[in-house]
Every structure is written in structure tokens, then in C-alpha cells.
Design a protein around this motif. Structure first.
Motif, PDB file in Angstrom:
ATOM      1  N   VAL A 262     -63.141 -44.946 -64.232  1.00 61.07           N
ATOM      2  CA  VAL A 262     -61.712 -44.773 -64.000  1.00 61.07           C
ATOM      3  C   VAL A 262     -61.466 -43.374 -63.450  1.00 61.07           C
ATOM      4  O   VAL A 262     -60.895 -43.209 -62.369  1.00 61.07           O
ATOM      5  N   ALA A 263     -61.905 -42.375 -64.191  1.00 57.96           N
ATOM      6  CA  ALA A 263     -61.699 -40.988 -63.764  1.00 57.96           C
ATOM      7  C   ALA A 263     -62.655 -40.083 -64.528  1.00 57.96           C
ATOM      8  O   ALA A 263     -63.008 -40.371 -65.673  1.00 57.96           O
ATOM      9  N   THR A 264     -63.068 -38.998 -63.872  1.00 55.93           N
ATOM     10  CA  THR A 264     -63.894 -37.995 -64.527  1.00 55.93           C
ATOM     11  C   THR A 264     -63.343 -36.604 -64.239  1.00 55.93           C
ATOM     12  O   THR A 264     -62.613 -36.398 -63.265  1.00 55.93           O
ATOM     13  N   ILE A 265     -63.716 -35.663 -65.098  1.00 53.65           N
ATOM     14  CA  ILE A 265     -63.303 -34.279 -64.911  1.00 53.65           C
ATOM     15  C   ILE A 265     -64.430 -33.381 -65.390  1.00 53.65           C
ATOM     16  O   ILE A 265     -64.997 -33.598 -66.459  1.00 53.65           O
ATOM     17  N   THR A 266     -64.771 -32.383 -64.594  1.00 51.26           N
ATOM     18  CA  THR A 266     -65.838 -31.461 -64.964  1.00 51.26           C
ATOM     19  C   THR A 266     -65.277 -30.333 -65.825  1.00 51.26           C
ATOM     20  O   THR A 266     -64.056 -30.220 -66.021  1.00 51.26           O
TER      21      THR A 266
ATOM     22  N   TRP B 243     -63.300 -41.247 -68.302  1.00 55.25           N
ATOM     23  CA  TRP B 243     -62.828 -42.531 -68.815  1.00 55.25           C
ATOM     24  C   TRP B 243     -63.396 -43.649 -67.958  1.00 55.25           C
ATOM     25  O   TRP B 243     -63.411 -43.569 -66.723  1.00 55.25           O
ATOM     26  N   TYR B 244     -63.853 -44.680 -68.639  1.00 57.02           N
ATOM     27  CA  TYR B 244     -64.347 -45.884 -68.007  1.00 57.02           C
ATOM     28  C   TYR B 244     -63.620 -47.065 -68.642  1.00 57.02           C
ATOM     29  O   TYR B 244     -63.033 -46.920 -69.717  1.00 57.02           O
ATOM     30  N   ARG B 245     -63.650 -48.202 -67.984  1.00 58.37           N
ATOM     31  CA  ARG B 245     -63.006 -49.374 -68.564  1.00 58.37           C
ATOM     32  C   ARG B 245     -63.828 -50.620 -68.282  1.00 58.37           C
ATOM     33  O   ARG B 245     -64.573 -50.692 -67.319  1.00 58.37           O
ATOM     34  N   GLN B 246     -63.642 -51.595 -69.169  1.00 55.01           N
ATOM     35  CA  GLN B 246     -64.335 -52.862 -69.008  1.00 55.01           C
ATOM     36  C   GLN B 246     -63.386 -53.992 -69.332  1.00 55.01           C
ATOM     37  O   GLN B 246     -62.897 -54.106 -70.468  1.00 55.01           O
ATOM     38  N   ALA B 247     -63.112 -54.811 -68.339  1.00 56.47           N
ATOM     39  CA  ALA B 247     -62.271 -55.987 -68.517  1.00 56.47           C
ATOM     40  C   ALA B 247     -63.157 -57.173 -68.904  1.00 56.47           C
ATOM     41  O   ALA B 247     -64.359 -57.167 -68.619  1.00 56.47           O
TER      42      ALA B 247
ATOM     43  N   SER C  68     -62.657 -30.005 -61.927  1.00 59.58           N
ATOM     44  CA  SER C  68     -62.729 -30.885 -60.758  1.00 59.58           C
ATOM     45  C   SER C  68     -62.614 -32.334 -61.204  1.00 59.58           C
ATOM     46  O   SER C  68     -63.256 -32.746 -62.170  1.00 59.58           O
ATOM     47  N   THR C  69     -61.796 -33.094 -60.507  1.00 64.67           N
ATOM     48  CA  THR C  69     -61.527 -34.481 -60.907  1.00 64.67           C
ATOM     49  C   THR C  69     -61.998 -35.473 -59.860  1.00 64.67           C
ATOM     50  O   THR C  69     -62.120 -35.148 -58.674  1.00 64.67           O
ATOM     51  N   ASN C  70     -62.228 -36.689 -60.339  1.00 58.50           N
ATOM     52  CA  ASN C  70     -62.622 -37.791 -59.475  1.00 58.50           C
ATOM     53  C   ASN C  70     -61.982 -39.052 -60.021  1.00 58.50           C
ATOM     54  O   ASN C  70     -62.003 -39.285 -61.234  1.00 58.50           O
ATOM     55  N   TYR C  71     -61.371 -39.848 -59.145  1.00 57.53           N
ATOM     56  CA  TYR C  71     -60.678 -41.060 -59.566  1.00 57.53           C
ATOM     57  C   TYR C  71     -61.196 -42.255 -58.791  1.00 57.53           C
ATOM     58  O   TYR C  71     -61.574 -42.143 -57.623  1.00 57.53           O
ATOM     59  N   SER C  72     -61.160 -43.410 -59.434  1.00 56.19           N
ATOM     60  CA  SER C  72     -61.434 -44.623 -58.696  1.00 56.19           C
ATOM     61  C   SER C  72     -60.247 -44.889 -57.777  1.00 56.19           C
ATOM     62  O   SER C  72     -59.111 -44.477 -58.054  1.00 56.19           O
ATOM     63  N   HIS C  73     -60.516 -45.585 -56.699  1.00 57.12           N
ATOM     64  CA  HIS C  73     -59.455 -45.847 -55.719  1.00 57.12           C
ATOM     65  C   HIS C  73     -58.304 -46.631 -56.342  1.00 57.12           C
ATOM     66  O   HIS C  73     -57.139 -46.408 -56.005  1.00 57.12           O
ATOM     67  N   SER C  74     -58.619 -47.504 -57.295  1.00 60.51           N
ATOM     68  CA  SER C  74     -57.593 -48.390 -57.848  1.00 60.51           C
ATOM     69  C   SER C  74     -56.585 -47.677 -58.733  1.00 60.51           C
ATOM     70  O   SER C  74     -55.498 -48.203 -58.996  1.00 60.51           O
TER      71      SER C  74
ATOM     72  N   LYS D 139     -55.981 -44.085 -58.389  1.00 59.54           N
ATOM     73  CA  LYS D 139     -55.518 -42.844 -57.779  1.00 59.54           C
ATOM     74  C   LYS D 139     -54.017 -42.889 -57.571  1.00 59.54           C
ATOM     75  O   LYS D 139     -53.463 -43.939 -57.231  1.00 59.54           O
ATOM     76  N   GLU D 140     -53.345 -41.789 -57.749  1.00 53.21           N
ATOM     77  CA  GLU D 140     -51.892 -41.660 -57.604  1.00 53.21           C
ATOM     78  C   GLU D 140     -51.126 -42.239 -58.801  1.00 53.21           C
ATOM     79  O   GLU D 140     -49.928 -42.019 -58.922  1.00 53.21           O
ATOM     80  N   ARG D 141     -51.798 -42.957 -59.694  1.00 51.01           N
ATOM     81  CA  ARG D 141     -51.113 -43.508 -60.873  1.00 51.01           C
ATOM     82  C   ARG D 141     -51.603 -42.888 -62.175  1.00 51.01           C
ATOM     83  O   ARG D 141     -50.840 -42.726 -63.127  1.00 51.01           O
ATOM     84  N   PHE D 142     -52.883 -42.545 -62.223  1.00 51.12           N
ATOM     85  CA  PHE D 142     -53.474 -41.998 -63.441  1.00 51.12           C
ATOM     86  C   PHE D 142     -53.795 -40.522 -63.227  1.00 51.12           C
ATOM     87  O   PHE D 142     -54.147 -40.102 -62.115  1.00 51.12           O
ATOM     88  N   THR D 143     -53.725 -39.747 -64.311  1.00 54.33           N
ATOM     89  CA  THR D 143     -54.084 -38.331 -64.260  1.00 54.33           C
ATOM     90  C   THR D 143     -54.978 -38.001 -65.445  1.00 54.33           C
ATOM     91  O   THR D 143     -54.609 -38.263 -66.597  1.00 54.33           O
ATOM     92  N   ILE D 144     -56.131 -37.420 -65.160  1.00 53.39           N
ATOM     93  CA  ILE D 144     -57.054 -37.003 -66.211  1.00 53.39           C
ATOM     94  C   ILE D 144     -56.920 -35.504 -66.415  1.00 53.39           C
ATOM     95  O   ILE D 144     -56.719 -34.743 -65.457  1.00 53.39           O
ATOM     96  N   SER D 145     -57.011 -35.087 -67.694  1.00 54.40           N
ATOM     97  CA  SER D 145     -56.947 -33.663 -68.004  1.00 54.40           C
ATOM     98  C   SER D 145     -57.823 -33.399 -69.223  1.00 54.40           C
ATOM     99  O   SER D 145     -58.174 -34.337 -69.957  1.00 54.40           O
ATOM    100  N   ARG D 146     -58.167 -32.146 -69.437  1.00 54.68           N
ATOM    101  CA  ARG D 146     -58.977 -31.818 -70.603  1.00 54.68           C
ATOM    102  C   ARG D 146     -58.604 -30.448 -71.139  1.00 54.68           C
ATOM    103  O   ARG D 146     -58.067 -29.604 -70.420  1.00 54.68           O
ATOM    104  N   ASP D 147     -58.921 -30.283 -72.410  1.00 51.53           N
ATOM    105  CA  ASP D 147     -58.735 -28.999 -73.072  1.00 51.53           C
ATOM    106  C   ASP D 147     -60.110 -28.572 -73.565  1.00 51.53           C
ATOM    107  O   ASP D 147     -60.614 -29.115 -74.547  1.00 51.53           O
ATOM    108  N   ASN D 148     -60.723 -27.629 -72.870  1.00 53.14           N
ATOM    109  CA  ASN D 148     -62.091 -27.229 -73.221  1.00 53.14           C
ATOM    110  C   ASN D 148     -62.171 -26.584 -74.593  1.00 53.14           C
ATOM    111  O   ASN D 148     -63.168 -26.737 -75.294  1.00 53.14           O
ATOM    112  N   ALA D 149     -61.138 -25.889 -74.986  1.00 48.68           N
ATOM    113  CA  ALA D 149     -61.147 -25.222 -76.291  1.00 48.68           C
ATOM    114  C   ALA D 149     -61.124 -26.232 -77.431  1.00 48.68           C
ATOM    115  O   ALA D 149     -61.680 -25.984 -78.509  1.00 48.68           O
ATOM    116  N   LYS D 150     -60.476 -27.373 -77.203  1.00 50.81           N
ATOM    117  CA  LYS D 150     -60.355 -28.393 -78.250  1.00 50.81           C
ATOM    118  C   LYS D 150     -61.332 -29.546 -78.049  1.00 50.81           C
ATOM    119  O   LYS D 150     -61.367 -30.470 -78.864  1.00 50.81           O
ATOM    120  N   ASN D 151     -62.104 -29.511 -76.973  1.00 49.49           N
ATOM    121  CA  ASN D 151     -63.058 -30.599 -76.667  1.00 49.49           C
ATOM    122  C   ASN D 151     -62.358 -31.952 -76.586  1.00 49.49           C
ATOM    123  O   ASN D 151     -62.804 -32.943 -77.175  1.00 49.49           O
TER     124      ASN D 151
END
Length: 121
Positions: free
Chosen positions: A48-52, A36-40, A56-62, A64-76
Motif C-alpha cells: 500500500v505504502a512505505t516510508i523510510t 502498510w500492506y493489505r490482503q483482500a 521518503s514515501t512510496n505509494y501503490s498507484h491505486s 496515491k492521492e487518497r492515502f498518506t503515510i507518516s511516521r514518528d521515529n521517536a515513538k517508533n
């Protein structure tokens, strides 16, 4: 052709929560990273956040601790749970995926159309 369709944006008060979802459809052999990315207004698009594909996840500092990324590989699909929202989180949120359409084709990056998130103070 692979399409990404986002849903779940809207208007929420500061401190509230929203959940964004993104579904990939079309010719898909595999999907590597999703994110997820965002543009103001008046600003560049930012991560914003990525997931492999192995979770494995990666969050922007702004966010972190508030947003959670998740994925379902079977459902894409990829989701973004946003809690403790702040007015500065207001932006258009875009889904991104690195997609390999077939076993013979290279992967490429594709984007959704974006969904508006507005956080009122």
C-alpha cells in the motif's frame, strides 16, 4: 523480540476516512523502512505504502492521492491516513517494519497481526 501492534481498522462507508496506526515495541536499535500492506480475500498481499527513516514515501498507484503515510521515529510508530475510501480498499491491512534489534544484529522484516478495513458501498 519486536512486536508491531496495529489499530484503527473498522467499517466505513464509501467516501469515508479511516486512520490506521502501528506501534513497534521491544528491543529496537533502529527501524529502517516501515510500511502498510493489505490482503483482500482470495488475493495476494500487496504493498500500500512505505516510508523510510528519512521520510521518503512510496505509494501503490491505486491509493496515491487518497492515502498518506507518516511516521514518528521517536515513538517508533507509523500511520496511514485513508481518505476517499472505496469498496475495493476492503482488506486486512498489515504493518511492516525493517528492524535492527541491536547495533550488533542485522535488520530483519517483521509484521503485525493485521487489522480489518471494510468499506461498504
Amino acid at each position: 523480540q519486536v512486536q508491531l501492534v496495529e489499530s484503527g481498522g473498522g467499517l466505513v462507508q464509501a467516501g469515508g476516512s479511516l486512520r490506521l496506526s502501528c506501534a513497534a515495541s521491544g528491543s529496537i536499535f533502529s527501524i529502517n523502512a516501515m510500511g502498510w500492506y493489505r490482503q483482500a480475500p482470495g488475493k495476494q498481499r500487496e504493498l500500500v505504502a512505505t516510508i523510510t527513516d528519512d521520510g521518503s514515501t512510496n505509494y501503490s498507484h491505486s491509493v496515491k492521492e487518497r492515502f498518506t503515510i507518516s511516521r514518528d521515529n521517536a515513538k517508533n510508530t507509523v500511520n496511514l491516513q485513508m481518505n476517499s475510501l472505496k469498496p475495493e480498499d476492503t482488506a486486512v491491512y498489515y504493518c511492516n517494519a525493517e528492524v535492527r534489534p541491536t547495533i550488533l544484529t542485522p535488520k530483519y522484516s517483521t509484521w503485525g497481526q493485521g487489522t480489518q478495513v471494510t468499506v461498504s458501498s
